[in-house]
Design a protein around this motif. Structure first.
Motif, PDB file in Angstrom:
ATOM      1  N   VAL A  33      -6.571 -14.355 -33.357  1.00  0.00           N
ATOM      2  CA  VAL A  33      -7.521 -14.250 -32.247  1.00  0.00           C
ATOM      3  C   VAL A  33      -8.938 -14.083 -32.773  1.00  0.00           C
ATOM      4  CG1 VAL A  33      -7.200 -11.740 -32.048  1.00  0.00           C
ATOM      5  CG2 VAL A  33      -8.021 -13.063 -30.085  1.00  0.00           C
ATOM      6  N   GLN A  65       0.093 -11.987 -39.449  1.00  0.00           N
ATOM      7  CA  GLN A  65      -0.358 -12.628 -38.210  1.00  0.00           C
ATOM      8  C   GLN A  65       0.629 -12.312 -37.089  1.00  0.00           C
ATOM      9  OE1 GLN A  65      -3.245 -14.150 -37.924  1.00  0.00           O
ATOM     10  NE2 GLN A  65      -3.735 -13.985 -40.094  1.00  0.00           N
ATOM     11  N   TRP A  68       1.914 -15.211 -31.155  1.00  0.00           N
ATOM     12  CA  TRP A  68       1.407 -15.464 -29.815  1.00  0.00           C
ATOM     13  C   TRP A  68       2.482 -16.195 -29.021  1.00  0.00           C
ATOM     14  CZ3 TRP A  68      -4.361 -17.394 -29.516  1.00  0.00           C
ATOM     15  CH2 TRP A  68      -5.196 -16.398 -30.052  1.00  0.00           C
ATOM     16  N   PHE A  83      -2.312 -18.743 -24.010  1.00  0.00           N
ATOM     17  CA  PHE A  83      -1.544 -17.987 -24.989  1.00  0.00           C
ATOM     18  C   PHE A  83      -1.619 -16.495 -24.663  1.00  0.00           C
ATOM     19  CE2 PHE A  83      -2.472 -21.890 -27.180  1.00  0.00           C
ATOM     20  CZ  PHE A  83      -1.341 -22.127 -27.951  1.00  0.00           C
ATOM     21  N   PHE A  84      -0.487 -15.813 -24.865  1.00  0.00           N
ATOM     22  CA  PHE A  84      -0.452 -14.372 -24.662  1.00  0.00           C
ATOM     23  C   PHE A  84      -0.397 -13.691 -26.024  1.00  0.00           C
ATOM     24  CE2 PHE A  84       1.929 -10.378 -24.074  1.00  0.00           C
ATOM     25  CZ  PHE A  84       1.087  -9.746 -23.173  1.00  0.00           C
ATOM     26  N   SER A  85      -1.368 -12.830 -26.298  1.00  0.00           N
ATOM     27  CA  SER A  85      -1.414 -12.078 -27.549  1.00  0.00           C
ATOM     28  C   SER A  85      -0.552 -10.830 -27.420  1.00  0.00           C
ATOM     29  CB  SER A  85      -2.860 -11.683 -27.876  1.00  0.00           C
ATOM     30  OG  SER A  85      -2.885 -10.767 -28.955  1.00  0.00           O
ATOM     31  N   SER A  87      -0.235  -8.456 -29.583  1.00  0.00           N
ATOM     32  CA  SER A  87      -0.903  -7.273 -30.124  1.00  0.00           C
ATOM     33  C   SER A  87      -1.949  -6.724 -29.156  1.00  0.00           C
ATOM     34  CB  SER A  87      -1.566  -7.610 -31.462  1.00  0.00           C
ATOM     35  OG  SER A  87      -2.519  -8.653 -31.314  1.00  0.00           O
ATOM     36  N   GLU A  88      -2.611  -7.611 -28.398  1.00  0.00           N
ATOM     37  CA  GLU A  88      -3.665  -7.170 -27.483  1.00  0.00           C
ATOM     38  C   GLU A  88      -3.225  -7.121 -26.028  1.00  0.00           C
ATOM     39  OE1 GLU A  88      -7.644  -8.605 -29.879  1.00  0.00           O
ATOM     40  OE2 GLU A  88      -7.032  -9.696 -28.096  1.00  0.00           O
ATOM     41  N   TYR A  92      -5.188 -15.581 -23.471  1.00  0.00           N
ATOM     42  CA  TYR A  92      -6.356 -16.354 -23.899  1.00  0.00           C
ATOM     43  C   TYR A  92      -6.179 -17.808 -23.442  1.00  0.00           C
ATOM     44  CZ  TYR A  92      -7.900 -12.516 -26.865  1.00  0.00           C
ATOM     45  OH  TYR A  92      -8.345 -11.302 -27.305  1.00  0.00           O
TER      46      TYR A  92
END
Length: 257
Positions: A33, A65, A68, A83-85, A87-88, A92
């Motif tokens: 990201v 990494q 996603w 895309f879905f992160s 970690s966050e 996006y």
């Protein structure tokens, strides 16, 4: 005031003119990201990021990494990709990500590359959504593609194998293609033996392609690093009390997907 504006302008120009070696050192320490954000700084940073991600020589990330998730495409998305992160916990949107792919079908992903299938021309594109590099593979002479796998990350290795699983009549078959920069991508696809009943699991581990049969009584091993005796079959008979559970078996122990 004029002097302060001059200092700010000079500072911005210096950041955009950092040497490529320094930019690559920064990129090696960024998560995916952050690489996407890195590309938005300036044209020179965009070019550096694209060159870094797409080159087997320079692409050597120093940080793990996080994966996603590519979200299903909606009609309203057009050519955009979402895309879905993990970690966050954030979605996006990559604008015009699928521009030019038309009716291509997404077969899946492997080593961070999307596998796009053109059923009209019987061809596969490998597509890196971060660098947007595309690799066009030779035409296949068959339909019915079920899935596809890469032996390694094309960003890190100029030579790699692409394996597809497909159906022909009632057989499940496997074909592979060895991609190498020095072959000008003219090599064809090679068929392996058909497999009765099909596979429940199939993936790479180093140079080995492993497939567990749907009846869970055999594992087919194809060694792409061998010059002879490329394929072996490991048969085993599970205990009767475990047979039902093994119908949903998975391979573990030193195996990475």
């Amino acid at each position: 005031m004029a002097e302060e504006e001059k200092i700010r302008t000079e500072s911005r120009r210096n950041w955009s003119e950092l040497r490529l070696e320094l930019l690559e050192l920064i990129l090696k320490r960024l998560a995916l990201v952050d690489m996407a954000r890195f590309k938005l700084v300036s044209k020179s940073w965009y070019a550096a990021a694209k060159s870094y991600i797409s080159s087997p020589v320079t692409y050597k990330p120093l940080v793990p990494q996080a994966p996603w998730l590519l979200l299903p495409r909606r009609r309203s998305d057009g050519d955009d990709g979402r895309f879905f992160s993990l970690s966050e916990k954030k979605v996006y949107i990559f604008r015009n990500l699928f521009e030019g792919f038309g009716d291509h079908e997404l077969l899946g992903s492997s080593h961070g590359w999307l596998v796009m299938w053109d059923s009209n021309l019987l061809r596969i594109h490998l597509f890196n959504p971060i660098s947007r590099v595309r690799i066009l593979l030779p035409p296949l002479g068959f339909q019915g593609i079920l899935s596809a796998f890469l032996s390694s990350d094309p960003s890190c290795n100029s030579t790699f194998y692409v394996v597809v699983v497909y159906t022909e009549k009632e057989d499940t078959r496997i074909a592979f293609h060895k991609h190498s920069d020095d072959q000008n991508n003219t090599a064809t696809w090679t068929d392996l033996d058909s497999v009765d009943g099909g596979f429940g699991e199939i993936f790479f581990h180093h140079s080995l392609l492993l497939g567990m049969s749907l009846d869970s009584n055999s594992i087919r091993v194809c060694d792409f690093g061998a010059t002879t005796s490329r394929i072996k079959t490991i048969d085993f008979q599970p205990p009767e009390r475990d047979a039902e559970q093994l119908n949903y078996g998975r391979l573990f122990g030193g195996i990475t997907r």
